[in-house]
Design a protein around this motif. Structure first.
Motif, PDB file in Angstrom:
ATOM      1  N   MET A   1       0.845  -1.203   0.000  1.00 35.00           N
ATOM      2  CA  MET A   1       0.000   0.000   0.000  1.00 35.00           C
ATOM      3  C   MET A   1       0.873   1.243   0.000  1.00 35.00           C
ATOM      4  O   MET A   1       1.784   1.382   0.801  1.00 35.00           O
ATOM      5  N   ARG A   2       0.591   2.137  -0.910  1.00 37.04           N
ATOM      6  CA  ARG A   2       1.311   3.409  -0.945  1.00 37.04           C
ATOM      7  C   ARG A   2       0.885   4.288   0.235  1.00 37.04           C
ATOM      8  O   ARG A   2      -0.217   4.138   0.775  1.00 37.04           O
ATOM      9  N   ASN A   3       1.760   5.218   0.621  1.00 33.84           N
ATOM     10  CA  ASN A   3       1.402   6.140   1.698  1.00 33.84           C
ATOM     11  C   ASN A   3       0.134   6.914   1.371  1.00 33.84           C
ATOM     12  O   ASN A   3      -0.691   7.189   2.241  1.00 33.84           O
ATOM     13  N   SER A   4      -0.018   7.280   0.090  1.00 35.43           N
ATOM     14  CA  SER A   4      -1.209   8.027  -0.298  1.00 35.43           C
ATOM     15  C   SER A   4      -2.464   7.175  -0.174  1.00 35.43           C
ATOM     16  O   SER A   4      -3.550   7.682   0.135  1.00 35.43           O
ATOM     17  N   ASP A   5      -2.342   5.854  -0.428  1.00 38.70           N
ATOM     18  CA  ASP A   5      -3.490   4.965  -0.272  1.00 38.70           C
ATOM     19  C   ASP A   5      -3.978   4.976   1.172  1.00 38.70           C
ATOM     20  O   ASP A   5      -5.172   5.109   1.451  1.00 38.70           O
ATOM     21  N   TYR A   6      -3.045   4.823   2.093  1.00 37.02           N
ATOM     22  CA  TYR A   6      -3.395   4.819   3.515  1.00 37.02           C
ATOM     23  C   TYR A   6      -4.042   6.142   3.911  1.00 37.02           C
ATOM     24  O   TYR A   6      -5.071   6.171   4.595  1.00 37.02           O
ATOM     25  N   ALA A   7      -3.455   7.255   3.487  1.00 35.63           N
ATOM     26  CA  ALA A   7      -3.975   8.578   3.859  1.00 35.63           C
ATOM     27  C   ALA A   7      -5.387   8.781   3.322  1.00 35.63           C
ATOM     28  O   ALA A   7      -6.259   9.314   4.027  1.00 35.63           O
ATOM     29  N   GLU A   8      -5.633   8.344   2.098  1.00 34.78           N
ATOM     30  CA  GLU A   8      -6.959   8.516   1.501  1.00 34.78           C
ATOM     31  C   GLU A   8      -7.996   7.663   2.211  1.00 34.78           C
ATOM     32  O   GLU A   8      -9.105   8.125   2.519  1.00 34.78           O
ATOM     33  N   LEU A   9      -7.645   6.416   2.489  1.00 30.18           N
ATOM     34  CA  LEU A   9      -8.591   5.522   3.168  1.00 30.18           C
ATOM     35  C   LEU A   9      -8.841   5.979   4.606  1.00 30.18           C
ATOM     36  O   LEU A   9      -9.975   5.927   5.097  1.00 30.18           O
ATOM     37  N   LYS A  10      -7.799   6.431   5.278  1.00 30.91           N
ATOM     38  CA  LYS A  10      -7.957   6.954   6.639  1.00 30.91           C
ATOM     39  C   LYS A  10      -8.847   8.190   6.635  1.00 30.91           C
ATOM     40  O   LYS A  10      -9.710   8.355   7.518  1.00 30.91           O
ATOM     41  N   ALA A  11      -8.679   9.041   5.658  1.00 35.85           N
ATOM     42  CA  ALA A  11      -9.507  10.245   5.551  1.00 35.85           C
ATOM     43  C   ALA A  11     -10.966   9.864   5.332  1.00 35.85           C
ATOM     44  O   ALA A  11     -11.865  10.412   5.983  1.00 35.85           O
ATOM     45  N   PHE A  12     -11.204   8.928   4.427  1.00 36.92           N
ATOM     46  CA  PHE A  12     -12.570   8.476   4.162  1.00 36.92           C
ATOM     47  C   PHE A  12     -13.219   7.918   5.422  1.00 36.92           C
ATOM     48  O   PHE A  12     -14.350   8.275   5.771  1.00 36.92           O
ATOM     49  N   MET A  13     -12.524   7.041   6.142  1.00 37.79           N
ATOM     50  CA  MET A  13     -13.092   6.432   7.340  1.00 37.79           C
ATOM     51  C   MET A  13     -13.351   7.471   8.425  1.00 37.79           C
ATOM     52  O   MET A  13     -14.365   7.424   9.126  1.00 37.79           O
ATOM     53  N   THR A  14     -12.466   8.442   8.569  1.00 38.65           N
ATOM     54  CA  THR A  14     -12.637   9.477   9.595  1.00 38.65           C
ATOM     55  C   THR A  14     -13.833  10.368   9.276  1.00 38.65           C
ATOM     56  O   THR A  14     -14.586  10.758  10.181  1.00 38.65           O
ATOM     57  N   ILE A  15     -14.034  10.693   8.004  1.00 42.08           N
ATOM     58  CA  ILE A  15     -15.201  11.495   7.608  1.00 42.08           C
ATOM     59  C   ILE A  15     -16.488  10.775   7.999  1.00 42.08           C
ATOM     60  O   ILE A  15     -17.415  11.372   8.551  1.00 42.08           O
TER      61      ILE A  15
END
Length: 304
Positions: A1-15
């Motif tokens: 998983m790329r760092n950007s993948d993690y950041a995007e998925l984490k952002a989605f879940m937090t929203i």
């Protein structure tokens, strides 16, 4: 998983967890505009819309719900792994997700948040306050606070305070106009204020003590609420008979705004418990939370 993948998925879940971009941005320590861009990048990369969003509300699309169901356990597992490793160093730290009812939060948690942080500065409390009964394991919570009568059998539970008592009450003006009920059956001839659990269509039946056993009493009237503070206010406005904890109406009784009725049918019952799944027994963050709040309330009366 790329760092950007993690950041995007984490952002989605937090929203989704926070229910708004602004609150999620605060949690992630970024600007709301940046968070919106991150979500758009994720949706563009996946080729689907994950959230239906307006200026007032957010809701998951079907692809969004499917994605959340698959990534949430993974993020929870990572959080628990980090907490477990931190505990090996002798340091109690990490995020503790707590689910509590409104009244338990008011009585037990809110007054001690500052003291808890000073005692355990490296523990982040993520507290959800709602009266709906949920499965804390499936919903991703580490620990819950719930009445003893509503606990699942497979949970480890610790009492938090003492017993409670629910009472029926009405204003003197209402009783002067409609009379004072003497028995449970008399309630069928009165205007009663009903309550339902938030997020549930089921209306709560009043639980009263009669002939040495608990009986479920169905009542009807002009008002149904999901917040019992409204029921107390309505009763003070002569709308009908309410039913809640004696401690929550005591000051209205003292001021003569309400009167207790049918007290012979009121009996104390088991109070609130801290509870968590058996597999979490070794978690240092849970142990710190349980020990702190049990010790802090061990000499206090819960109905104060």
């Amino acid at each position: 998983m790329r760092n950007s993948d993690y950041a995007e998925l984490k952002a989605f879940m937090t929203i989704v967890e926070q229910g708004s971009f602004s609150r999620a941005a605060i949690m992630l320590n970024i600007k709301p505009s940046t968070l919106s861009q991150v979500l758009r990048q994720l949706e563009a990369r996946l080729g689907v819309r994950l959230l239906n969003r307006t200026t007032r509300s957010l809701s998951l699309t079907e692809p969004g719900a499917q994605l959340l169901a698959k990534i949430k356990p993974a993020f929870q597992a990572m959080d628990h792994a980090v907490n477990d490793i931190a505990s090996l160093s002798g340091k109690t730290a990490g995020t503790l997700r707590v689910h509590t009812t409104r009244i338990a939060a008011e009585l037990y948690i809110e007054p001690l948040l500052g003291d808890f942080h000073r005692a355990w500065p490296d523990i982040i409390l993520d507290i959800t306050v709602e009266d709906a009964a949920i499965d804390i394991v499936n919903q991703g919570f580490d620990i819950g606070v719930r009445l003893g009568e509503r606990l699942e059998n497979d949970m480890i539970a610790h009492p938090l305070g003492g017993e409670f008592r629910e009472v029926a009450f009405a204003s003197p003006a209402y009783l002067d106009r409609f009379g004072r009920p003497q028995t449970i059956n008399d309630l069928q001839q009165h205007r009663c204020i009903n309550w339902r659990y938030p997020g549930n269509q089921h209306i709560y039946n009043w639980e009263m003590w009669h002939d040495n056993r608990w009986v479920s009493v169905t009542v009807s009237g002009p008002l149904i609420v999901s917040d019992r503070r409204l029921a107390v206010s309505a009763a003070c406005q002569h709308l009908g008979i309410g039913f809640w904890l004696d401690s929550k109406v005591a000051h209205h009784v003292e001021r003569g705004e309400l009167e207790l009725i049918l007290e012979k049918y009121s009996r104390s019952f088991d109070g609130f418990y801290l509870y968590y799944p058996q597999q979490s027994v070794a978690s240092p963050t849970i142990k710190a939370f349980v020990d702190f709040f049990r010790r802090s309330h061990s000499t206090q009366v819960t109905t104060e």
